[in-house]
Design a protein around this motif. Structure first.
Motif, PDB file in Angstrom:
ATOM      1  N   SER A  74       0.828  -1.215   0.000  1.00 50.73           N
ATOM      2  CA  SER A  74       0.000   0.000   0.000  1.00 50.73           C
ATOM      3  C   SER A  74       0.856   1.255   0.000  1.00 50.73           C
ATOM      4  O   SER A  74       0.551   2.222  -0.700  1.00 50.73           O
ATOM      5  CB  SER A  74      -0.931  -0.001   1.219  1.00 50.73           C
ATOM      6  N   ARG A  75       1.911   1.236   0.795  1.00 46.68           N
ATOM      7  CA  ARG A  75       2.800   2.415   0.838  1.00 46.68           C
ATOM      8  C   ARG A  75       3.437   2.662  -0.524  1.00 46.68           C
ATOM      9  O   ARG A  75       3.531   3.807  -0.985  1.00 46.68           O
ATOM     10  CB  ARG A  75       3.869   2.227   1.904  1.00 46.68           C
ATOM     11  N   ARG A  76       3.903   1.593  -1.161  1.00 50.33           N
ATOM     12  CA  ARG A  76       4.512   1.735  -2.484  1.00 50.33           C
ATOM     13  C   ARG A  76       3.491   2.256  -3.486  1.00 50.33           C
ATOM     14  O   ARG A  76       3.802   3.114  -4.318  1.00 50.33           O
ATOM     15  CB  ARG A  76       5.067   0.381  -2.958  1.00 50.33           C
ATOM     16  N   TRP A  77       2.285   1.716  -3.417  1.00 49.26           N
ATOM     17  CA  TRP A  77       1.228   2.113  -4.343  1.00 49.26           C
ATOM     18  C   TRP A  77       0.913   3.597  -4.211  1.00 49.26           C
ATOM     19  O   TRP A  77       0.868   4.325  -5.223  1.00 49.26           O
ATOM     20  CB  TRP A  77      -0.010   1.263  -4.058  1.00 49.26           C
ATOM     21  N   VAL A  78       0.704   4.070  -3.007  1.00 45.55           N
ATOM     22  CA  VAL A  78       0.382   5.488  -2.799  1.00 45.55           C
ATOM     23  C   VAL A  78       1.550   6.373  -3.222  1.00 45.55           C
ATOM     24  O   VAL A  78       1.351   7.426  -3.851  1.00 45.55           O
ATOM     25  CB  VAL A  78      -0.014   5.747  -1.336  1.00 45.55           C
ATOM     26  N   ALA A  79       2.776   5.960  -2.917  1.00 47.60           N
ATOM     27  CA  ALA A  79       3.942   6.749  -3.310  1.00 47.60           C
ATOM     28  C   ALA A  79       4.063   6.847  -4.824  1.00 47.60           C
ATOM     29  O   ALA A  79       4.388   7.912  -5.373  1.00 47.60           O
ATOM     30  CB  ALA A  79       5.214   6.135  -2.708  1.00 47.60           C
ATOM     31  N   LEU A  80       3.809   5.751  -5.525  1.00 52.55           N
ATOM     32  CA  LEU A  80       3.875   5.770  -6.987  1.00 52.55           C
ATOM     33  C   LEU A  80       2.770   6.639  -7.572  1.00 52.55           C
ATOM     34  O   LEU A  80       2.990   7.370  -8.548  1.00 52.55           O
ATOM     35  CB  LEU A  80       3.758   4.339  -7.520  1.00 52.55           C
ATOM     36  N   LEU A  81       1.581   6.566  -6.995  1.00 46.04           N
ATOM     37  CA  LEU A  81       0.491   7.433  -7.453  1.00 46.04           C
ATOM     38  C   LEU A  81       0.859   8.903  -7.253  1.00 46.04           C
ATOM     39  O   LEU A  81       0.597   9.750  -8.112  1.00 46.04           O
ATOM     40  CB  LEU A  81      -0.793   7.115  -6.689  1.00 46.04           C
ATOM     41  N   ALA A  82       1.447   9.210  -6.101  1.00 42.03           N
ATOM     42  CA  ALA A  82       1.815  10.594  -5.802  1.00 42.03           C
ATOM     43  C   ALA A  82       2.858  11.127  -6.786  1.00 42.03           C
ATOM     44  O   ALA A  82       2.927  12.333  -7.031  1.00 42.03           O
ATOM     45  CB  ALA A  82       2.334  10.703  -4.372  1.00 42.03           C
ATOM     46  N   ALA A  83       3.661  10.231  -7.341  1.00 44.31           N
ATOM     47  CA  ALA A  83       4.708  10.640  -8.284  1.00 44.31           C
ATOM     48  C   ALA A  83       4.226  10.666  -9.729  1.00 44.31           C
ATOM     49  O   ALA A  83       5.006  10.975 -10.640  1.00 44.31           O
ATOM     50  CB  ALA A  83       5.899   9.694  -8.163  1.00 44.31           C
ATOM     51  N   THR A  84       2.957  10.361  -9.961  1.00 40.65           N
ATOM     52  CA  THR A  84       2.413  10.342 -11.322  1.00 40.65           C
ATOM     53  C   THR A  84       2.429  11.731 -11.945  1.00 40.65           C
ATOM     54  O   THR A  84       2.129  12.720 -11.292  1.00 40.65           O
ATOM     55  CB  THR A  84       0.960   9.812 -11.295  1.00 40.65           C
ATOM     56  N   SER A  85       2.779  11.789 -13.216  1.00 39.07           N
ATOM     57  CA  SER A  85       2.835  13.072 -13.918  1.00 39.07           C
ATOM     58  C   SER A  85       1.451  13.711 -13.987  1.00 39.07           C
ATOM     59  O   SER A  85       0.458  13.012 -14.217  1.00 39.07           O
ATOM     60  CB  SER A  85       3.366  12.875 -15.339  1.00 39.07           C
TER      61      SER A  85
END
Length: 208
Positions: A74-85
């Motif tokens: 979940s942490r990885r998922w949210v972090a990747l979403l936050a980094a989305t262009s």
């Protein structure tokens, strides 16, 4: 606007996170081998190479010890979403981030998902483990909410943003639980998450 960058973790914070992860992995192994009921906090501390005092500095109960492992995806998922262009369609962002979060990678081995599968299979008979799992996803939803509202261009305080966040978080949880109930390889967890997100496509989540 893009999510603000977080300051890098200090050496102390990195060491703390590493210790928590080692304890979590030890707890998961012991629960899988002997069952949570037969495993004690002393067993987990000894297996992970820390004192019982250190164990209780990080975790309130033996079941809490697996929370970092369960929360990792979940942490990885949210972090990747936050980094989305900016401008990326929300469904595309959800699909891409889920696949990246659930795929084995350096520092995120396939074994972590395997231990997660074992824990999820044990949960029907262990209310304390279920409580940890649902708490992990409550925390994930709290972190996901502002990120997904921004990506979807929704008012974070509005009903649509809250509904979308709850639906996306539940889709991820159900996908992982469905994968854990079978014998498919780790990559299939990402496929199930993608299928779940596509089923959400509609007024709140336009197709990619």
């Amino acid at each position: 606007m893009p999510a603000p960058d977080r300051p890098p973790l200090s050496l102390t914070e990195r060491r703390k996170a590493a210790t928590q992860q080692e304890i979590a992995l030890a707890a998961a192994r012991l629960f899988a081998e002997h069952g949570a009921e037969a495993t004690t906090a002393e067993d987990i501390a000894r297996t992970s190479g820390v004192s019982l005092r250190t164990f209780y500095r990080y975790f309130r109960t033996k079941e809490d010890a697996v929370a970092p492992l369960l929360a990792e995806g979940s942490r990885r998922w949210v972090a990747l979403l936050a980094a989305t262009s900016p401008g990326t369609p929300p469904l595309t962002a959800l699909l891409d981030s889920a696949r990246a979060a659930l795929a084995p990678a350096p520092g995120h081995p396939a074994e972590s998902l395997a231990w997660t599968r074992g824990l999820l299979r044990a949960m029907p008979d262990d209310p304390a483990l279920r409580d940890v799992w649902h708490r992990v996803h409550h925390d994930a939803e709290t972190a996901l909410h502002p990120v997904l509202a921004r990506l979807a261009g929704l008012d974070a305080e509005g009903l649509d943003a809250r509904l979308l966040t709850a639906a996306a978080n539940t889709a991820m949880r159900v996908a992982v639980e469905t994968w854990a109930a079978g014998d498919a390889p780790p990559a299939d967890a990402a496929d199930l998450a993608g299928a779940a997100f596509r089923r959400l496509a509609g007024p709140l989540l336009p197709p990619a």
